[in-house]
Write a protein that holds these residues in place. Structure first.
Motif, PDB file in Angstrom:
ATOM      1  N   VAL A 111      -6.426  10.144  -2.522  1.00  0.00           N
ATOM      2  CA  VAL A 111      -4.993  10.169  -2.193  1.00  0.00           C
ATOM      3  C   VAL A 111      -4.299  11.297  -2.945  1.00  0.00           C
TER       4      VAL A 111
ATOM      5  N   GLU B 296       0.834  -1.203   0.000  1.00  0.00           N
ATOM      6  CA  GLU B 296       0.000   0.000   0.000  1.00  0.00           C
ATOM      7  C   GLU B 296       0.867   1.252   0.000  1.00  0.00           C
ATOM      8  N   ILE B 297       1.905   1.281   0.853  1.00  0.00           N
ATOM      9  CA  ILE B 297       2.801   2.442   0.927  1.00  0.00           C
ATOM     10  C   ILE B 297       4.243   1.960   0.947  1.00  0.00           C
TER      11      ILE B 297
ATOM     12  N   LEU C 231      -6.524   6.917   2.720  1.00  0.00           N
ATOM     13  CA  LEU C 231      -5.994   5.678   2.139  1.00  0.00           C
ATOM     14  C   LEU C 231      -7.072   4.692   1.741  1.00  0.00           C
TER      15      LEU C 231
END
Length: 413
Positions: free
Chosen positions: A365, A43-44, A358
């Protein structure tokens, strides 16, 4: 001037309000692999385990948001001596739960002394007592290690050097590492320093050399250092220096000197230390004593560079779900002592804006990243330009101009 200040004091409340939301999802967040393309899904992804990268990862983690930090080195790059953090920087560290742990190890700066290379004092002043003001140095090694300890062991991936970046049709960013690993991420946060590959991919040019180099070190006094808690500046012609007590046993120092080129890279710090002492041998004995007390392995030389990110002309600092933080976005000269603070403030504002979006999809985002850019861009650009001008002024060599400079600094005691 710093629009992010209003957010800092509310961070603890912010963290508490979002923690229940994200803590339950943290247990469900796992690295996913796409067998068809041998691509790891995240995700990140944060590129770089320096101050900006670790601060961003810790702030996200406190909200229950998992990230992966890619660091090209085999371990934390703890080289470098020390830097000074002002009030905003310490507020960000407090929001991450590490402020008190760090400030207990370091001295609060109480004053400033300015003198010439021949020892003539131009100015001495005490900083006003103000419970809302905090100026305190911190060792880079200690800050990085403290932040890293706040993360689960699997959050930092060492020996993970970035090879290529590309945007995918689904809006995610594909990162390929030198070791062949491929990672697709919804959000990529470039915290990879002044020569950032992420910034280069976004279209930023390399930072430019500004005409002088700095040598830094950290004097070690096991039985206690003898100096008052003041920043001591020494001005010469095309040369300057400073030293400041960091802790009861450590004193940070630097010297700057003009050079038409960045010069050679020293592989033997003992040679660098010897040459530095020779260059400044006629300067005040207090400075030379601190250099003498410095272990060779803490002495480093750096060519000073910066890059002016003109609003409306330069690349924006984000592209889709990718964004820059700290030196990767706005490398600045160290003349105003704001680089580390700006990195921490960037990190804080980004996390505050990004975390709530998120689960809302790519459009939300990107809106958050645009809001972050809008809040931080002018502040960082202004500081970059001012810091450059201050350095250019202090590095002047003309004797008449230097005499006027000294007169200006001597007008108030």
């Amino acid at each position: 001037m710093f629009s992010s200040v209003k957010h800092l004091t509310a961070m603890a409340k912010f963290s508490s309000s979002f923690l229940p939301l994200y803590s339950s999802s943290l247990r469900q967040q796992r690295t996913i692999f796409s067998d068809a393309y041998n691509i790891r899904k995240e995700e990140i992804v944060i590129v770089g385990a320096g101050i900006a990268g670790l601060a961003t990862a810790v702030s996200l983690h406190r909200l229950g948001v998992r990230s992966v930090v890619l660091e090209q080195a085999e371990s934390l790059r703890t080289g470098g001596a020390s830097f000074t953090l002002s009030t905003n920087g310490w507020k960000v560290l407090d929001s991450m739960g590490v402020g008190d742990e760090l400030r207990s190890q370091y001295l609060d700066i109480k004053g400033v002394v300015i003198e010439t290379e021949n020892g003539r004092q131009l100015r001495s002043m005490k900083l006003r007592e103000d419970q809302n003001r905090e100026i305190r140095p911190v060792e880079r090694r200690t800050l990085l290690e403290t932040l890293a300890k706040k993360l689960p062991p699997d959050f930092i991936s060492f020996s993970s050097k970035l090879a290529t970046i590309e945007k995918q049709e689904d809006g995610e960013t594909l990162l390929e590492l030198v070791n062949g690993t491929r990672i697709s991420s919804k959000v990529v946060i470039g915290c990879d320093g002044i020569h950032s590959p992420v910034a280069k991919w976004m279209g930023f040019p390399e930072p430019k050399y500004v005409g002088y180099c700095v040598v830094r070190g950290l004097g070690d006094y096991p039985d206690g250092q003898p100096y008052e808690s003041c920043v001591n500046y020494v001005f010469g012609r095309g040369m300057r220096a400073a030293y400041v007590p960091v802790s009861p046993t450590k004193v940070y120092w630097f010297v700057c000197f003009n050079s038409p080129t960045p010069g050679p890279k020293f592989t033997d710090p003992s040679v660098l230390k010897k040459q530095t002492k020779e260059l400044f041998k006629k300067w005040p004995s207090e400075l030379l004593n601190v250099i003498d007390a410095t272990p060779d392995d803490t002495v480093i030389q750096t060519p000073i560079v910066d890059r002016w990110s003109w609003p409306g002309l330069s690349p924006s600092g984000s592209l889709g779900g990718a964004v820059l933080v700290g030196d990767a976005w706005h490398p600045m000269t160290p003349n105003m002592g704001r680089g580390a603070c700006c990195a921490l403030e960037d990190s804080h504002v980004l996390v505050q804006k990004l975390a709530p979006t998120l689960k809302a999809g790519p459009a939300a985002v990107e809106d958050a990243l645009r809001s972050y850019r809008k809040e931080r861009r002018l502040v960082n650009f202004t500081l970059t330009v001012l810091s450059n001008f201050v350095g250019a002024f202090l590095q002047l060599e003309n004797p008449m101009v230097c005499a006027i400079r000294d007169k200006v600094f001597a007008t108030r005691k």
